[in-house]
Scaffold this motif. Structure first.
Motif, PDB file in Angstrom:
ATOM      1  N   LYS A 192       0.641  19.184  -1.855  1.00  0.00           N
ATOM      2  CA  LYS A 192       0.059  19.276  -3.196  1.00  0.00           C
ATOM      3  C   LYS A 192      -0.863  20.489  -3.306  1.00  0.00           C
ATOM      4  O   LYS A 192      -0.814  21.229  -4.289  1.00  0.00           O
ATOM      5  N   SER A 208       0.826  -1.210   0.000  1.00  0.00           N
ATOM      6  CA  SER A 208       0.000   0.000   0.000  1.00  0.00           C
ATOM      7  C   SER A 208       0.861   1.262   0.000  1.00  0.00           C
ATOM      8  O   SER A 208       0.533   2.245  -0.667  1.00  0.00           O
ATOM      9  N   HIS A 238       0.944  14.822   2.134  1.00  0.00           N
ATOM     10  CA  HIS A 238       0.928  14.920   0.669  1.00  0.00           C
ATOM     11  C   HIS A 238      -0.186  15.858   0.216  1.00  0.00           C
ATOM     12  O   HIS A 238       0.018  16.696  -0.671  1.00  0.00           O
ATOM     13  N   TYR A 239      -1.376  15.721   0.815  1.00  0.00           N
ATOM     14  CA  TYR A 239      -2.488  16.599   0.455  1.00  0.00           C
ATOM     15  C   TYR A 239      -2.125  18.067   0.680  1.00  0.00           C
ATOM     16  O   TYR A 239      -2.407  18.914  -0.162  1.00  0.00           O
ATOM     17  N   GLU A 276       2.282   1.668  -3.586  1.00  0.00           N
ATOM     18  CA  GLU A 276       1.263   2.191  -4.499  1.00  0.00           C
ATOM     19  C   GLU A 276       1.049   3.681  -4.274  1.00  0.00           C
ATOM     20  O   GLU A 276       0.971   4.459  -5.226  1.00  0.00           O
ATOM     21  N   PHE A 277       0.980   4.099  -3.015  1.00  0.00           N
ATOM     22  CA  PHE A 277       0.765   5.509  -2.716  1.00  0.00           C
ATOM     23  C   PHE A 277       1.962   6.363  -3.119  1.00  0.00           C
ATOM     24  O   PHE A 277       1.811   7.358  -3.831  1.00  0.00           O
ATOM     25  N   SER A 286       2.630   5.777  -7.210  1.00  0.00           N
ATOM     26  CA  SER A 286       1.529   6.147  -8.113  1.00  0.00           C
ATOM     27  C   SER A 286       0.900   7.489  -7.791  1.00  0.00           C
ATOM     28  O   SER A 286       0.647   8.292  -8.684  1.00  0.00           O
ATOM     29  N   GLU A 287       0.625   7.744  -6.519  1.00  0.00           N
ATOM     30  CA  GLU A 287      -0.084   8.972  -6.162  1.00  0.00           C
ATOM     31  C   GLU A 287       0.861  10.165  -5.962  1.00  0.00           C
ATOM     32  O   GLU A 287       0.625  11.244  -6.476  1.00  0.00           O
ATOM     33  N   VAL A 288       1.919   9.957  -5.199  1.00  0.00           N
ATOM     34  CA  VAL A 288       2.863  11.051  -4.949  1.00  0.00           C
ATOM     35  C   VAL A 288       3.773  11.249  -6.153  1.00  0.00           C
ATOM     36  O   VAL A 288       4.213  12.361  -6.433  1.00  0.00           O
ATOM     37  N   GLY A 289       4.066  10.162  -6.876  1.00  0.00           N
ATOM     38  CA  GLY A 289       4.901  10.259  -8.068  1.00  0.00           C
ATOM     39  C   GLY A 289       6.393  10.144  -7.795  1.00  0.00           C
ATOM     40  O   GLY A 289       7.206  10.626  -8.576  1.00  0.00           O
ATOM     41  N   ARG A 310      -0.131  10.451   3.739  1.00  0.00           N
ATOM     42  CA  ARG A 310      -1.221  10.953   2.894  1.00  0.00           C
ATOM     43  C   ARG A 310      -1.631  12.385   3.279  1.00  0.00           C
ATOM     44  O   ARG A 310      -1.709  13.251   2.397  1.00  0.00           O
TER      45      ARG A 310
END
Length: 174
Positions: free
Chosen positions: A115, A76, A111-112, A79-80, A83-86, A108
């Motif tokens: 971003k 997990s 990151h929010y 993937e985060f 994929s999400e943070v890059g 998470r």
């Protein structure tokens, strides 16, 4: 005595030399694992993060406790972070302590915030994600949330909600 020798050999076998400050942590990790379980975990790390044997060696030598993390948790976070943070897998490999932080309670939500700040022109786009993750909670709030009270008055509230596992709708991304 033989068991201790075997643990020392396993710790050295995962790339953590005796004089290293991580040796104690490596002993703790390998004390619970057989050679077979270590090999299985190494294969999982290679597959999950797309790391080579050499890169896994770097990760384990810097953060031996990664061997004790569950495969599901590692999956997990991979993937985060990828994929999400890059983030590139090699970026993560050189900062493996990120894998020790809570996905929902730290990675998470921060990151929010980062971003949101970047996409609204409130933070330099080149700001390193790791620098936001590694700092203590108070420092994070002081550096990333408090300076923006005027232009983003709900940022602190939204961050708190994200830390509770909610995704505030005000975290708007362009």
């Amino acid at each position: 005595m033989e068991r201790i020798r075997a643990m020392v050999a396993r710790a050295e076998g995962i790339g953590v030399p005796r004089g290293c400050k991580m040796f104690r942590h490596a002993l703790h990790a390998v004390a619970r694992l057989s050679n077979e379980k270590i090999a299985t975990k190494v294969e999982h790390l290679k597959k999950t993060f797309m790391w080579s044997d050499a890169v896994v060696g770097i990760v384990v030598s810097k953060f031996p406790s990664v061997l004790l993390r569950s495969n599901q948790m590692l999956q997990s976070k991979s993937e985060f972070l990828v994929s999400e943070v890059g983030l590139e897998p090699t970026y993560i490999a050189h900062r493996p302590v990120m894998l020790s932080y809570s996905l929902e309670g730290r990675l998470r939500p921060r990151h929010y915030v980062v971003k949101f700040l970047k996409e609204n022109g409130l933070l330099d786009r080149d700001r390193d994600y790791y620098s936001a993750v590694i700092v203590m909670e108070k420092v994070f709030v002081d550096k990333y949330i408090s300076p923006h009270k005027e232009v983003a008055p709900y940022l602190a509230e939204d961050y708190d909600a994200a830390c509770r596992g909610e995704v505030p709708t005000r975290f708007k991304f362009t």
